[in-house]
Write a protein that holds these residues in place. Structure first.
Motif, mmCIF file in Angstrom:
data_model
loop_
_atom_site.group_PDB
_atom_site.id
_atom_site.type_symbol
_atom_site.label_atom_id
_atom_site.label_comp_id
_atom_site.label_asym_id
_atom_site.label_seq_id
_atom_site.Cartn_x
_atom_site.Cartn_y
_atom_site.Cartn_z
ATOM 1 N N THR A 180 5.601 6.136 2.183
ATOM 2 C CA THR A 180 5.377 7.853 2.020
ATOM 3 C C THR A 180 6.713 8.717 2.074
ATOM 4 O OG1 THR A 180 4.125 8.283 3.836
ATOM 5 C CG2 THR A 180 2.936 8.231 1.791
ATOM 6 N N GLN B 125 0.825 -1.293 0.180
ATOM 7 C CA GLN B 125 -0.045 -0.728 0.108
ATOM 8 C C GLN B 125 0.637 1.213 0.345
ATOM 9 O OE1 GLN B 125 -2.841 -0.877 3.626
ATOM 10 N NE2 GLN B 125 -4.336 -0.125 1.599
ATOM 11 N N GLY B 126 1.782 1.230 -0.312
ATOM 12 C CA GLY B 126 2.855 2.125 -0.377
ATOM 13 C C GLY B 126 3.669 2.952 1.019
#
Length: 310
Positions: A252, A249-250
């Motif tokens: 950042t 889901q990433g």
């Protein structure tokens, strides 16, 4: 890519489609629409019969074809790699078709290039793991391309079985499996069928009218949960490398500290993130917010309850 190569690639792009807009061509080649207009004009001046229809796009005049173009050695390398990767994600019958296509490419390569391609094939490999039996992808592709009805037995996650007749719309690979997206006549709605749960697949001569202009990229984007939550987690270096590869889901943000690597992870719900973090044991420590800490405690207590001490 120089302009001559780009113009040749543009002809091949048009040759492979009935119609396409200048915007779609520009996106494909990573160029501006203005550059595409200039290239289209240059091809027209060179005698290539390109037709333009307002509101629809460009197309090649029916019957115009380029002579066969030999593959370059680098293109053969790329296709050889594609065959190797396909062996991990497709069925045996599909692999045979891929290998047949690669053999045809090898046949037109110079002998020296063939030898180098064989050497490359020996020097590349993927894990030889067993994959679950799945529906024949070539049959599913034919159903999509020709709009032919499919029928099969389907086994759900709860192990129940049902007979389905479907109108195939798309074939998508995600979460390690191929998924058939199709209109199910039993459920009267679009459904997502895992191909390893499809049995007794039959392709019928009956054809259907497409119910929607299905786009696989749009489907993946719309079906992926929105990751609106973020959590700060500290990893030991080896676990940080796992996070970069596995957390889908990433991530950042990433900061190096003496105690480890602190990452900001995106997630759609605390439960799935906590479950994944627990798989890393003490190599991952949740720092914030309190919600992820609480969820880790809840799941840890539930695990401990399964193994009472005597």
């Amino acid at each position: 890519m120089n302009r001559v190569d780009r113009l040749l690639a543009l002809i091949l792009y048009l040759q492979s489609r009935r119609t396409c807009t200048a915007e779609a061509i520009a996106e494909h080649f990573g160029l501006s629409v203005r550059t595409i207009y200039r290239d289209i004009a240059a091809l027209g001046e060179a005698g290539v019969p390109i037709l333009a229809e307002a509101g629809i796009g460009y197309s090649l005049m029916k019957g115009y074809l380029l002579p066969p173009v030999n593959f370059s050695e680098q293109e053969a390398y790329a296709l050889s790699t594609g065959v190797m990767l396909a062996q991990r994600m497709t069925t045996h019958s599909y692999n045979e078709k891929m290998q047949s296509a690669l053999d045809k490419i090898k046949a037109v390569l110079p002998n020296e290039a063939k030898q180098r391609l064989e050497l490359l094939a020996k020097g590349m490999a993927t894990p030889t793991t067993e994959h679950p039996q799945q529906a024949d992808l070539s049959v599913l592709q034919q159903a999509i391309a020709r709009k032919q009805l499919l029928s099969f037995d389907y086994q759900s996650a709860s192990q129940t079985h049902s007979q389905r007749e479907v109108e195939a719309a798309g074939l998508v690979f995600y979460l390690g499996r191929w998924h058939l997206i199709a209109w199910c006549r039993l459920r009267q709605d679009f459904r997502d069928f895992r191909t390893d749960r499809i049995h007794n697949l039959q392709l019928h001569s009956e054809q259907f009218q497409a119910r929607t202009d299905f786009n696989a990229k749009d489907f993946l984007q719309n079906s992926t949960p929105i990751a609106q939550l973020t959590a700060q987690v500290r990893f030991i270096p080896a676990a940080a490398d796992i996070a970069r590869r596995e957390w889908w889901q990433g991530i950042t943000d990433e900061q190096q500290h003496d105690e480890g690597v602190v990452m900001t992870l995106n997630c759609s719900d605390w439960g799935s993130l906590a479950c994944w973090l627990l798989s890393l044991g003490t190599a991952a420590t949740a720092l914030a917010p309190d919600e992820i800490k609480q969820e880790l405690c809840r799941q840890s207590q539930a695990i401990l309850a399964l193994y009472p001490t005597t």
